[in-house]
Scaffold this motif. Structure first.
Motif, PDB file in Angstrom:
ATOM      1  N   HIS A 216     -58.440 151.168  -4.643  1.00 16.40           N
ATOM      2  CA  HIS A 216     -58.910 150.043  -5.448  1.00 16.40           C
ATOM      3  C   HIS A 216     -57.764 149.094  -5.803  1.00 16.40           C
ATOM      4  CE1 HIS A 216     -61.808 153.354  -6.125  1.00 16.40           C
ATOM      5  NE2 HIS A 216     -62.703 152.377  -6.031  1.00 16.40           N
ATOM      6  N   ILE A 217     -56.582 149.662  -6.065  1.00 15.81           N
ATOM      7  CA  ILE A 217     -55.434 148.800  -6.387  1.00 15.81           C
ATOM      8  C   ILE A 217     -55.018 148.002  -5.163  1.00 15.81           C
ATOM      9  CG2 ILE A 217     -53.034 148.779  -7.154  1.00 15.81           C
ATOM     10  CD1 ILE A 217     -53.616 151.310  -8.736  1.00 15.81           C
ATOM     11  N   ASP A 218     -55.002 148.650  -3.999  1.00 21.97           N
ATOM     12  CA  ASP A 218     -54.670 147.935  -2.761  1.00 21.97           C
ATOM     13  C   ASP A 218     -55.694 146.842  -2.472  1.00 21.97           C
ATOM     14  OD1 ASP A 218     -52.263 148.906  -1.839  1.00 21.97           O
ATOM     15  OD2 ASP A 218     -53.154 150.646  -0.871  1.00 21.97           O
ATOM     16  N   LEU A 219     -56.962 147.154  -2.678  1.00 22.04           N
ATOM     17  CA  LEU A 219     -58.014 146.168  -2.435  1.00 22.04           C
ATOM     18  C   LEU A 219     -57.900 145.005  -3.416  1.00 22.04           C
ATOM     19  CD1 LEU A 219     -60.520 145.304  -0.910  1.00 22.04           C
ATOM     20  CD2 LEU A 219     -61.883 146.741  -2.457  1.00 22.04           C
ATOM     21  N   GLY A 220     -57.611 145.311  -4.689  1.00 18.93           N
ATOM     22  CA  GLY A 220     -57.425 144.251  -5.672  1.00 18.93           C
ATOM     23  C   GLY A 220     -56.254 143.351  -5.325  1.00 18.93           C
ATOM     24  N   THR A 221     -55.174 143.954  -4.819  1.00 14.34           N
ATOM     25  CA  THR A 221     -54.012 143.163  -4.401  1.00 14.34           C
ATOM     26  C   THR A 221     -54.369 142.243  -3.244  1.00 14.34           C
ATOM     27  OG1 THR A 221     -52.564 144.989  -5.069  1.00 14.34           O
ATOM     28  CG2 THR A 221     -51.612 143.313  -3.635  1.00 14.34           C
ATOM     29  N   LEU A 222     -55.134 142.769  -2.291  1.00 11.28           N
ATOM     30  CA  LEU A 222     -55.547 141.951  -1.144  1.00 11.28           C
ATOM     31  C   LEU A 222     -56.449 140.794  -1.587  1.00 11.28           C
ATOM     32  CD1 LEU A 222     -55.629 141.622   1.967  1.00 11.28           C
ATOM     33  CD2 LEU A 222     -57.654 143.101   1.958  1.00 11.28           C
ATOM     34  N   VAL A 223     -57.389 141.065  -2.483  1.00  9.44           N
ATOM     35  CA  VAL A 223     -58.284 140.023  -2.976  1.00  9.44           C
ATOM     36  C   VAL A 223     -57.500 138.940  -3.697  1.00  9.44           C
ATOM     37  CG1 VAL A 223     -60.142 139.524  -4.610  1.00  9.44           C
ATOM     38  CG2 VAL A 223     -60.313 141.506  -3.107  1.00  9.44           C
ATOM     39  N   LEU A 224     -56.558 139.328  -4.552  1.00 13.24           N
ATOM     40  CA  LEU A 224     -55.759 138.348  -5.291  1.00 13.24           C
ATOM     41  C   LEU A 224     -54.895 137.513  -4.352  1.00 13.24           C
ATOM     42  CD1 LEU A 224     -54.672 140.406  -8.418  1.00 13.24           C
ATOM     43  CD2 LEU A 224     -56.184 138.418  -8.370  1.00 13.24           C
ATOM     44  N   THR A 225     -54.432 138.107  -3.257  1.00 13.83           N
ATOM     45  CA  THR A 225     -53.665 137.334  -2.275  1.00 13.83           C
ATOM     46  C   THR A 225     -54.516 136.214  -1.692  1.00 13.83           C
ATOM     47  OG1 THR A 225     -52.382 139.317  -1.699  1.00 13.83           O
ATOM     48  CG2 THR A 225     -52.306 137.466  -0.154  1.00 13.83           C
ATOM     49  N   TYR A 226     -55.762 136.515  -1.357  1.00 15.64           N
ATOM     50  CA  TYR A 226     -56.641 135.489  -0.808  1.00 15.64           C
ATOM     51  C   TYR A 226     -57.121 134.516  -1.881  1.00 15.64           C
ATOM     52  CZ  TYR A 226     -56.801 137.397   3.876  1.00 15.64           C
ATOM     53  OH  TYR A 226     -56.464 137.783   5.150  1.00 15.64           O
ATOM     54  N   VAL A 227     -57.216 134.973  -3.130  1.00 18.13           N
ATOM     55  CA  VAL A 227     -57.523 134.044  -4.213  1.00 18.13           C
ATOM     56  C   VAL A 227     -56.407 133.014  -4.335  1.00 18.13           C
ATOM     57  CG1 VAL A 227     -57.759 133.832  -6.711  1.00 18.13           C
ATOM     58  CG2 VAL A 227     -59.010 135.610  -5.496  1.00 18.13           C
ATOM     59  N   MET A 228     -55.172 133.485  -4.273  1.00 16.98           N
ATOM     60  CA  MET A 228     -54.029 132.567  -4.356  1.00 16.98           C
ATOM     61  C   MET A 228     -54.011 131.601  -3.173  1.00 16.98           C
ATOM     62  SD  MET A 228     -49.991 133.507  -4.619  1.00 16.98           S
ATOM     63  CE  MET A 228     -48.751 132.195  -4.656  1.00 16.98           C
TER      64      MET A 228
END
Length: 445
Positions: free
Chosen positions: A130-142
């Motif tokens: 979940h932490i890895d997925l959250g990091t990936l999502v935030l990267t694409y949000v940025m």
């Protein structure tokens, strides 16, 4: 006599509610035929590798299901939402003050998303995945917020945004490999280099609009990828660059043993410490991107972007410099892409040209368009759905892209201007009211 028969036949195919049943069946039948032509060979035949070579495996039941779903779905739409007068009936069910409520709902959703983002690593049941997925999502949000500057605010279509993503990633990797520069020192360097390349891209496209602008930006992205792929003495070529240094917490590394992060703060060592730290790093970078883009929108340069999006000729007549306006949009947007690229490099520890293909640019652009061009909250929601949501479809690998394409079509039909189409005006008199999507131009760039 013939006219009477034709009229009787037409009335026979029309129900009392005014729905043309025969027309709906005819349309559903032809839609099913089109689906058969599209899905027949793609879903019905699959190549598999065996001991004697490649052979075909038949899956015609999948084709039957797909065609049946298209037929039934098209028929239901024709009989309900697409029947005469359906739009007026649905519009009558929506309260007149819906948009006023929508503004408060959007604020509540934004606050909820921020709260979840801040506390995600510590929520019950949260693990490494979940932490890895959250990091990936935030990267694409940025990345979406960065591209939103040039596409949503300035109205310029950029299909080569992944090039700046690659510039940032390779900037940090090469500076770390040749000069030993740390991640925190390389962040401003990556921003400046991507900013510089944004200006370089901006100059050739100053007089281009529409399809020509899209083609040039697409070509720029491919040029960067091909250079990275062939300049093997400098970039490693197709082998990429590995062993990229990880970021530290004020000089403290996330290693086991004496002097590490856990030992310094008296904690039990856990590999999750580094993942949580990386998560909050990209969260801070995303918040910085959001804050800067929102503040710029309220400044004269931001209002110039929106004015150029609405009518470039009017901007010229008012004395605004289109050259400066376009260059600032491309450069600032590229700078944030470079920051995201530097983070991507340190998170992965390895980069190669295969990570920066056109599909990445298309995905980021789809996030901006589907979320609502110019809407920060819409981009965040679209990134969450498209990146986070589709990670749960990995077990259905054969159908992920089919579902992805179907969702894009549905959103474009249902919300052609994105999930959040209304806009908050950057300048207002007395009362700050939302601007309807019908009054906002999407630009011709």
């Amino acid at each position: 006599m013939a006219g009477t028969v034709a009229k009787a036949g037409a009335e026979a195919g029309t129900s009392r509610s005014g729905v043309d049943i025969m027309g709906a069946l005819r349309d559903a039948f032809f839609s099913a035929l089109i689906a058969l032509g599209l899905f027949g060979l793609i879903m019905g035949l699959k190549t598999e590798q065996g001991s004697r070579g490649v052979f075909l495996v038949e899956h015609w039941e999948r084709v039957i299901w797909a065609v049946g779903i298209v037929f039934v779905g098209r028929l239901v739409l024709n009989l309900t939402l697409w029947r005469p007068g359906a739009k007026e009936a649905v519009a009558g069910l929506v309260p007149k003050r819906f948009e006023a409520y929508g503004a408060h709902v959007g604020t509540a959703i934004g606050a909820l998303l921020i709260l979840v983002a801040l506390t995600l690593p510590f929520l019950p049941g949260t693990g490494r995945y979940h932490i890895d997925l959250g990091t990936l999502v935030l990267t694409y949000v940025m990345l979406g917020w960065g591209l939103n500057i040039v596409v949503g605010l300035a109205g310029l279509l950029d299909l080569g945004y992944v090039a700046f993503y690659a510039v940032g990633a390779y900037s940090y990797a090469l500076f770390a490999m040749y000069f030993g520069i740390t991640f925190w020192t390389a962040l401003p360097v990556a921003f400046i280099l991507a900013f510089f390349w944004g200006i370089i891209l901006g100059f050739p496209v100053l007089r281009l609009r529409g399809d020509y602008l899209a083609i040039v930006t697409l070509a720029f992205g491919e040029i960067i990828r091909v250079v990275l792929l062939n300049w093997s003495q400098f970039t490693g070529g197709p082998n990429g660059i590995g062993n990229i240094p990880r970021p530290t917490f004020f000089g403290i590394e996330f290693v086991r043993g004496e002097g590490g992060f856990a030992d310094t703060f008296g904690l039990e060592f856990s590999p999750l410490h580094r993942l949580i730290f990386l998560y909050y790093v990209i969260l801070v970078l995303a918040f910085v991107t959001h804050f800067v883009s929102v503040r710029l929108r309220k400044l004269p340069v931001g209002r110039a972007w929106e004015a150029m999006r609405e009518d470039e000729i009017a901007c010229r007549s008012l004395g605004l410099s289109i050259v400066r306006t376009k260059l600032t949009a491309f450069a600032i947007s590229a700078g944030f892409g470079g920051l995201a690229g530097a983070f991507f490099a340190t998170r992965q520890g390895f980069i190669s040209p295969e990570s920066f293909t056109f599909i990445e640019s298309a995905l980021i652009l789809a996030i901006v368009v589907l979320g609502g061009m110019g809407s920060q909250l819409g981009v965040a929601i679209a990134a969450l759905v498209m990146i986070g949501g589709f990670e749960y479809f990995r077990e259905f690998e054969e159908y992920r892209m089919l579902v992805f394409g179907a969702m894009m079509v549905l959103i474009m039909v249902w919300r052609p201007r994105g999930l959040i189409s209304s806009r908050a005006p950057s300048v207002y008199l007395k009362e700050r009211t939302k601007v309807s999507s019908d009054l906002v131009s999407q630009g011709k760039g």
